[in-house]
Structures are given as C-alpha cells and as structure tokens.
Motif scaffolding. Structure first.
Motif, PDB file in Angstrom:
ATOM      1  N   ALA A 561       0.832  -1.208   0.000  1.00  0.00           N
ATOM      2  CA  ALA A 561       0.000   0.000   0.000  1.00  0.00           C
ATOM      3  C   ALA A 561       0.867   1.259   0.000  1.00  0.00           C
ATOM      4  CB  ALA A 561      -0.931  -0.004   1.212  1.00  0.00           C
ATOM      5  N   LEU A 562       2.020   1.201   0.664  1.00  0.00           N
ATOM      6  CA  LEU A 562       2.960   2.331   0.664  1.00  0.00           C
ATOM      7  C   LEU A 562       3.456   2.614  -0.755  1.00  0.00           C
ATOM      8  CD1 LEU A 562       4.941   4.369   1.942  1.00  0.00           C
ATOM      9  CD2 LEU A 562       6.461   2.459   2.455  1.00  0.00           C
ATOM     10  N   VAL A 563       3.781   1.570  -1.496  1.00  0.00           N
ATOM     11  CA  VAL A 563       4.236   1.747  -2.880  1.00  0.00           C
ATOM     12  C   VAL A 563       3.108   2.342  -3.732  1.00  0.00           C
ATOM     13  CG1 VAL A 563       5.067   0.559  -4.946  1.00  0.00           C
ATOM     14  CG2 VAL A 563       5.922  -0.119  -2.692  1.00  0.00           C
ATOM     15  N   LEU A 564       1.885   1.871  -3.494  1.00  0.00           N
ATOM     16  CA  LEU A 564       0.737   2.390  -4.228  1.00  0.00           C
ATOM     17  C   LEU A 564       0.514   3.869  -3.921  1.00  0.00           C
ATOM     18  CD1 LEU A 564      -1.538   1.525  -6.154  1.00  0.00           C
ATOM     19  CD2 LEU A 564      -2.915   0.961  -4.154  1.00  0.00           C
ATOM     20  N   GLN A 565       0.652   4.250  -2.648  1.00  0.00           N
ATOM     21  CA  GLN A 565       0.509   5.656  -2.269  1.00  0.00           C
ATOM     22  C   GLN A 565       1.622   6.509  -2.875  1.00  0.00           C
ATOM     23  OE1 GLN A 565      -1.770   7.328  -1.096  1.00  0.00           O
ATOM     24  NE2 GLN A 565      -0.923   9.209  -0.277  1.00  0.00           N
ATOM     25  N   ARG A 566       2.810   5.959  -2.945  1.00  0.00           N
ATOM     26  CA  ARG A 566       3.918   6.660  -3.605  1.00  0.00           C
ATOM     27  C   ARG A 566       3.546   6.995  -5.054  1.00  0.00           C
ATOM     28  NH1 ARG A 566       8.152   7.245  -6.972  1.00  0.00           N
ATOM     29  NH2 ARG A 566       6.678   6.330  -8.445  1.00  0.00           N
ATOM     30  N   ASP A 567       2.954   6.009  -5.729  1.00  0.00           N
ATOM     31  CA  ASP A 567       2.550   6.215  -7.124  1.00  0.00           C
ATOM     32  C   ASP A 567       1.468   7.278  -7.227  1.00  0.00           C
ATOM     33  OD1 ASP A 567       4.336   4.297  -7.910  1.00  0.00           O
ATOM     34  OD2 ASP A 567       2.858   2.704  -8.158  1.00  0.00           O
ATOM     35  N   ARG A 568       0.526   7.286  -6.284  1.00  0.00           N
ATOM     36  CA  ARG A 568      -0.551   8.281  -6.292  1.00  0.00           C
ATOM     37  C   ARG A 568       0.022   9.692  -6.142  1.00  0.00           C
ATOM     38  NH1 ARG A 568      -3.677   8.484  -2.105  1.00  0.00           N
ATOM     39  NH2 ARG A 568      -5.506   9.309  -3.146  1.00  0.00           N
ATOM     40  N   LEU A 569       0.959   9.861  -5.213  1.00  0.00           N
ATOM     41  CA  LEU A 569       1.556  11.182  -4.987  1.00  0.00           C
ATOM     42  C   LEU A 569       2.367  11.629  -6.197  1.00  0.00           C
ATOM     43  CD1 LEU A 569       2.695  10.893  -1.259  1.00  0.00           C
ATOM     44  CD2 LEU A 569       0.772  12.206  -2.163  1.00  0.00           C
ATOM     45  N   ARG A 570       3.096  10.692  -6.785  1.00  0.00           N
ATOM     46  CA  ARG A 570       3.883  10.999  -7.978  1.00  0.00           C
ATOM     47  C   ARG A 570       2.963  11.482  -9.094  1.00  0.00           C
ATOM     48  NH1 ARG A 570       8.024  12.749 -10.940  1.00  0.00           N
ATOM     49  NH2 ARG A 570       8.448  11.502 -12.779  1.00  0.00           N
ATOM     50  N   GLU A 571       1.854  10.799  -9.263  1.00  0.00           N
ATOM     51  CA  GLU A 571       0.913  11.122 -10.329  1.00  0.00           C
ATOM     52  C   GLU A 571       0.192  12.437 -10.076  1.00  0.00           C
ATOM     53  OE1 GLU A 571      -3.556   9.611 -10.876  1.00  0.00           O
ATOM     54  OE2 GLU A 571      -2.055   8.029 -11.031  1.00  0.00           O
ATOM     55  N   MET A 572      -0.293  12.649  -8.839  1.00  0.00           N
ATOM     56  CA  MET A 572      -1.128  13.807  -8.556  1.00  0.00           C
ATOM     57  C   MET A 572      -0.332  15.099  -8.416  1.00  0.00           C
ATOM     58  SD  MET A 572      -4.082  12.313  -6.000  1.00  0.00           S
ATOM     59  CE  MET A 572      -2.968  11.688  -4.763  1.00  0.00           C
ATOM     60  N   GLN A 573       0.907  14.995  -7.882  1.00  0.00           N
ATOM     61  CA  GLN A 573       1.673  16.216  -7.627  1.00  0.00           C
ATOM     62  C   GLN A 573       2.922  16.352  -8.493  1.00  0.00           C
ATOM     63  OE1 GLN A 573       2.240  17.414  -3.579  1.00  0.00           O
ATOM     64  NE2 GLN A 573       0.604  16.123  -2.798  1.00  0.00           N
ATOM     65  N   GLN A 574       3.179  15.356  -9.345  1.00  0.00           N
ATOM     66  CA  GLN A 574       4.327  15.410 -10.252  1.00  0.00           C
ATOM     67  C   GLN A 574       5.620  15.680  -9.479  1.00  0.00           C
ATOM     68  OE1 GLN A 574       3.944  14.784 -13.775  1.00  0.00           O
ATOM     69  NE2 GLN A 574       2.054  14.070 -12.832  1.00  0.00           N
ATOM     70  N   LEU A 575       5.806  14.947  -8.370  1.00  0.00           N
ATOM     71  CA  LEU A 575       6.962  15.174  -7.514  1.00  0.00           C
ATOM     72  C   LEU A 575       8.235  14.586  -8.128  1.00  0.00           C
ATOM     73  CD1 LEU A 575       5.492  14.390  -3.969  1.00  0.00           C
ATOM     74  CD2 LEU A 575       5.575  16.557  -5.195  1.00  0.00           C
ATOM     75  N   GLN A 576       9.352  15.206  -7.800  1.00  0.00           N
ATOM     76  CA  GLN A 576      10.636  14.668  -8.222  1.00  0.00           C
ATOM     77  C   GLN A 576      10.926  13.379  -7.469  1.00  0.00           C
ATOM     78  OE1 GLN A 576      13.497  17.867  -7.585  1.00  0.00           O
ATOM     79  NE2 GLN A 576      13.615  18.162  -9.796  1.00  0.00           N
ATOM     80  N   GLU A 577      11.616  12.470  -8.144  1.00  0.00           N
ATOM     81  CA  GLU A 577      11.966  11.191  -7.516  1.00  0.00           C
ATOM     82  C   GLU A 577      13.413  11.194  -7.061  1.00  0.00           C
ATOM     83  OE1 GLU A 577      10.710   8.536 -10.780  1.00  0.00           O
ATOM     84  OE2 GLU A 577       9.329   7.670  -9.306  1.00  0.00           O
TER      85      GLU A 577
END
Length: 578
Positions: A561-577
């Motif tokens: 679920a943590l990995v899934l939430q990471r993907d959600r944040l990446r998608e919604m806020q276009q955060l740098q990795e």
C-alpha cells in the motif's frame, strides 16, 4: 453480467480469445492506445480481462506500464493469471457498475478498456457504470469501449447480453463531460461469426470533466459565510481525501460514505489551534464560543493540543468522556450548520449528508476506524471526493486564503488587523507540527539503541549510532503525514540528499527489508506497551494508505500500500523522484 457461462466454458473461451491478436482486434483504436503505452509508468485498467490477452499486450508493450485486470468469472481469471504470470499485471475479481475492489485502490487510470463488455451491462446500470469509469480516469485519460451487435435470443439468455447503441452511449458520455474522439463504422467479427459485428468508441476526459471544481469554487469563494463552518468542512474533507484514502466505508449511488466521527475529529483538530491557542474568533459574534464548544466537552480539554486529536490516540477516565462528548457535539454542529446550508448552486439540494448516532461517553476511548464509525455516516458526491483527492495541493491554498480573509473581517480579531500581525491568520491555519512527532520516534529509536538493538539507515544500510535523522518516507512538505509508519531512521547524509523528493519505486523495493525491520522492531514487538503501539501503528496506516483492509495487521500488505501511495503522490503532484 452472469459469470456462470464463463466459468463453465472457461477453457474453451480462453482458447478462443487467445486465438486472436491484440493489434488485429483493436486495429482502429491503436493510434489512441500507442501513446499511452509509450508513457512511463502509465496505468491501465482492463475490465472484462478474460484470459489476459489484452492485459499481457499492455504489460509487454508498455513502458513500465501498470496493468490492472478485472474479471468476474473466477475460473477464467485463473487462466488469465497464468497467461500473464511474471508480468506487471494485478488481477482483481470485480464487476461493473460498483467496481468495489478497483475503487478501494484509490488510484486513477490513463486508459480503461472494455473489450466485449458493454453488452453484458443492463441498460438500467449503464449510466452508473459510465459515471464510475469517468471517476476513475486521470485528466486526459481515455475509455475504449467495443460494442457487439448481432447476438441471438439463446445467446442473450445464456450469456446475459443486451442490445447496445452507439448514439445512446455517446449521449451518456456527453452528460458526464467526456468527449468522443473516435466512433468507428461497424466491422466484421475477427472470429468469422457471420451474425456478429463490432463498433469501437473512444472517449476522453478533458481536464476535470466531473463538474466538481465549480462546486468547490462556489463553496470556497462565492457562497455566503456567516461563520467559518463551510470552509472548515471543505478543508476537513480535503484533508481526509488526501490523507486518509482508507477511510471510505463504502460507495453507493455515486456518493462516498465516511465515518462521521472522523469528520468530527478533523473538525476539532483544526479548530483546536485556531480557538484555544490563537484565540481567533470564527464568527462575527461577540462571543468566541461556537456551537460545538460545550462545558462538559470542549472546555474540559484545554490541556490538549491539536496533535492529540488524531487517529491512533487513546484516552481514559474523564478525559475520554470529554473527548467523546466533544465529538458528539461536533457531529451535531456539522449536521446542523454546513451540511444544512451548503447546497448545489441555484438549488435547495444539500451537497453533504450526515446521519448521526448517539454515542455514550465511556472512560476508555481509542480513536480508530471502528470507533469513529459509531457516530454515524457522512456522505458526499463521488466526483467531489475524487477532485479533493487528486487536487488537494492546489485546492487547499484557496480554502486557507479564503479562511484567513474571512477571519480578518471579524471584529473580535481586530488586534491582528495591522499589516505586521496579519501573518497570524495564516500561521494559525497550519495543520500539523512535524517536530513534535519526530521527537516521539526519536525517543523510540534511542530506547532500542540503548537496549542493544542494531539499527541502520533504511536508505543506505549504514549502521546508526548517536547521529541520525528521522525521515518522512512520503515527504511531509508535499503530503503532511506524521504517522508512525511514515517516519523512518536515516543518516543525515541520506536525509539531506532525499530532501522533499519521493523515493523511487526501485529504491523503495530495494530497501523493503530494512523498512519492515524498523516497523517490527519499533512498533510491533510483544508486550502490553508494544501492543498499544501496534494497535496505533495499524490504525494510522489502515486509514492513511489505499487498498488496506481496516483490520489489516500485515506489514507485507502495508508495504504494498505504501508503494501504491507513492505512485498516487507521484501522479497527482508530479513530484521529483530520488
């Protein structure tokens, strides 16, 4: 759709489906599919995935594409899983119009494919089904639907099929804000069945096609405000949508149902600092008191801070009774004020609904999902929930600025009207204090170190001694969360290097063992005290992370679920990795 026929004939149907080629079957819509597959880490939902032909193609041809395959016929799905084994395909047993398992993921998709599915959906369920699919799209996302014509009476009965109509589907899509970008002519069947023909339609969601943004803007900027109730409720719901995707009790009739106690808890959390610490008036009245502030509740909790009023905390004795009464008073206030007076523009229809229950105050209170459900249920439109969930980082500044302006207009706050003091309004609206909670985790780290536990930086494996940092795995500056699962020990060098960036999927998966080891060592050991921490640990995680059962106690599921939430944040806020 009835699954009986597809389970009974699973082997034969799988052989039939796999005898055709993806590019041959979907030839006319390939120009719409190829750009999605070239996009890095695109997310695709294949509904009615059958034996996995299309899901396999997506996974093999895509650029790290994440594929979710939905198939209600279990035996057919098992064959599909075998056909896609070793690929990035997640199989779900689910069906339209509800799609319960998919919506629990709290994610959105670049492409949704319904190949040979629409004719299985009764006409009475089609509008609800298309609305559900629209709510699952990313802005700019596409839905590809193939329509089958020419089924006979026996086949309709045996396989639960219904008549289809492209014009009817296009009209339905228009009403939901979708634009039709492709509508093919009917073409022959690839399996050479003479009576069968097919037509393909592609729909696109432009920007936010749900109509939720105008409603949110109406409440935030245009709606009359005799107090801050309306802004408070909108911010509470935004915070829950953004920070607690696991809080949804269920979805029904295009509405999202939340625990009324959780809405009340967040309500009290935000007002605690504003009223008790900064003494800011929230109404134009001469009294600073609000409707939920009672002598036997709120006014007995002056020693608590906003940080105490959060999921996972427990209370006992008179304090527990006072917190319980305060939540009950808040539920009543929310029901009678903002829920009653926030209406759809130019109507008397209420946007939000709250069905409350009486909760008896007891001398033990633990704030988890089950407890917060006791106060009843709060519901809001699904498209509003989706907009708050996806665009929280852009909507919240509007709400906060409007709230600050509203407070400036109240006579009771005149002492802060000079330019040098107006910053107090924005300061008071700050949501969390990260240093307070990292101190608690630091204490736990030091306890384990003094007990002889060998502890390492979760990012570098370097052994940690006296010098270390506590890192927010999901960056606090981008997603304010101080839950125990999100706070990890790290070297100062790694923490400085990571800063406010998201750990990449590869980095997270590489460090999975160390992260789980910290969780187990710090919070999940045996013993009475540790059991209370374990209870809190999972109470926080199961609400904050998507697709977790509310009673989950598995760190393996939590990490997924943590990995899934990471993907959600990446998608919604276009955060740098990182």
């Amino acid at each position: 759709m009835s699954s009986d026929f597809y389970n009974t004939h699973a082997e034969r149907l799988a052989e039939q489906y796999l005898s055709t080629d993806f590019e041959q079957v979907h030839e006319q819509c390939m120009p719409y599919i190829v750009p999605v597959l070239s996009k890095a880490r695109a997310r695709i939902l294949d509904i009615g995935a059958g034996a996995g032909r299309d899901a396999r193609y997506f996974a093999e041809q895509g650029n790290q594409t994440q594929v979710y395959a939905v198939e209600p016929a279990e035996l057919l799905a098992q064959l599909g899983e075998q056909h896609t084994q070793g690929l990035s395909v997640t199989w779900l047993t689910d069906s339209l119009p509800a799609l319960h398992a998919v919506t629990r993921l709290e994610i959105s998709f670049d492409l949704i494919l319904l190949s040979a599915v629409w004719m299985h959906i009764p006409e009475s369920q089609r509008e609800r089904s298309l609305r559900k699919l629209t709510n699952l799209l990313k802005p700019g996302g596409q839905i590809v639907i193939s329509l089958r014509y020419g089924q006979g009476e026996h086949e309709r009965s045996e396989r639960a099929m219904y008549q289809v109509c492209a014009d009817s589907l296009k009209a339905m899509a228009r009403n939901l804000g979708l634009s039709c970008t492709l509508c093919t002519e009917r073409e022959g069947d690839k399996l050479k069945r003479e009576q069968v023909s097919w037509q393909t339609l592609v729909f696109r969601l432009p920007d936010d096609g749900s109509g939720a943004f105008p409603l949110i803007r109406h409440v935030a900027l245009n709606d009359g405000k005799s107090a801050t109730h309306k802004l408070a409720l909108m911010r509470v719901l935004l915070r829950i949508a953004d920070g607690h995707p696991g809080a949804v009790i269920r979805r029904e009739d295009n509405r999202v149902i939340l625990p009324a106690g959780l809405v009340a808890l967040y309500w009290c959390h935000q007002y605690k600092t504003l009223i008790d610490h900064y003494r800011l008036y929230q109404t134009p009245n001469k009294s600073p008191n609000m409707g939920f502030m009672k002598k036997n509740g709120w006014h007995k909790l002056g020693h608590l801070t906003a940080s105490d009023l959060k999921v996972g905390n427990g209370f006992k004795g008179e304090e527990a009774k006072s917190v319980c009464r305060t939540l009950s008073h808040a539920v009543s206030n929310i029901r009678d004020m903002p829920c009653r007076y926030i209406t759809f523009p130019n109507t008397q229809q209420c946007v939000f609904e709250l069905s409350s229950s009486v909760v008896r105050a007891t001398d033990l209170l633990f704030l988890d999902f089950q407890t917060l459900c006791k106060w009843g249920e709060f519901s809001l439109p699904e498209h509003t929930w989706t907009a708050l969930n996806r665009y929280a980082c852009w909507i919240e500044p509007v709400l906060v600025n409007e709230w600050a302006k509203t407070m400036q207009s109240y006579q009771g706050n005149n002492q802060y009207q000079c330019p040098t003091k107006r910053h107090i309004f924005m300061e008071a609206l700050s949501w969390l204090e990260p240093k307070r909670t990292t101190t608690e985790v630091r204490q736990r780290f030091d306890e384990l170190r003094h007990a002889g536990e060998s502890l390492s930086c979760v990012w570098t494996t370097r052994k940690l001694q006296r010098e270390y940092d506590i890192d927010h795995c999901m960056p606090f500056a981008r997603w304010p969360n101080n839950d125990l699962w999100n706070l990890l020990p790290a070297s100062a060098q790694a923490n400085n290097e990571k800063r406010d960036r998201l750990p990449s999927v590869q980095r997270l998966e590489a460090q999975e063992g160390l992260i789980k080891h910290w969780w187990r060592s710090a919070w999940l050991n045996t013993g009475d005290a540790a059991n209370r921490q374990k209870q809190r640990f999972f109470a926080e995680a199961n609400l904050a992370l998507p697709n977790l059962d509310i009673n989950n106690t598995s760190v393996d599921d939590l990490f997924d679920a943590l990995v899934l939430q990471r993907d959600r944040l990446r998608e919604m806020q276009q955060l740098q990795e990182w």
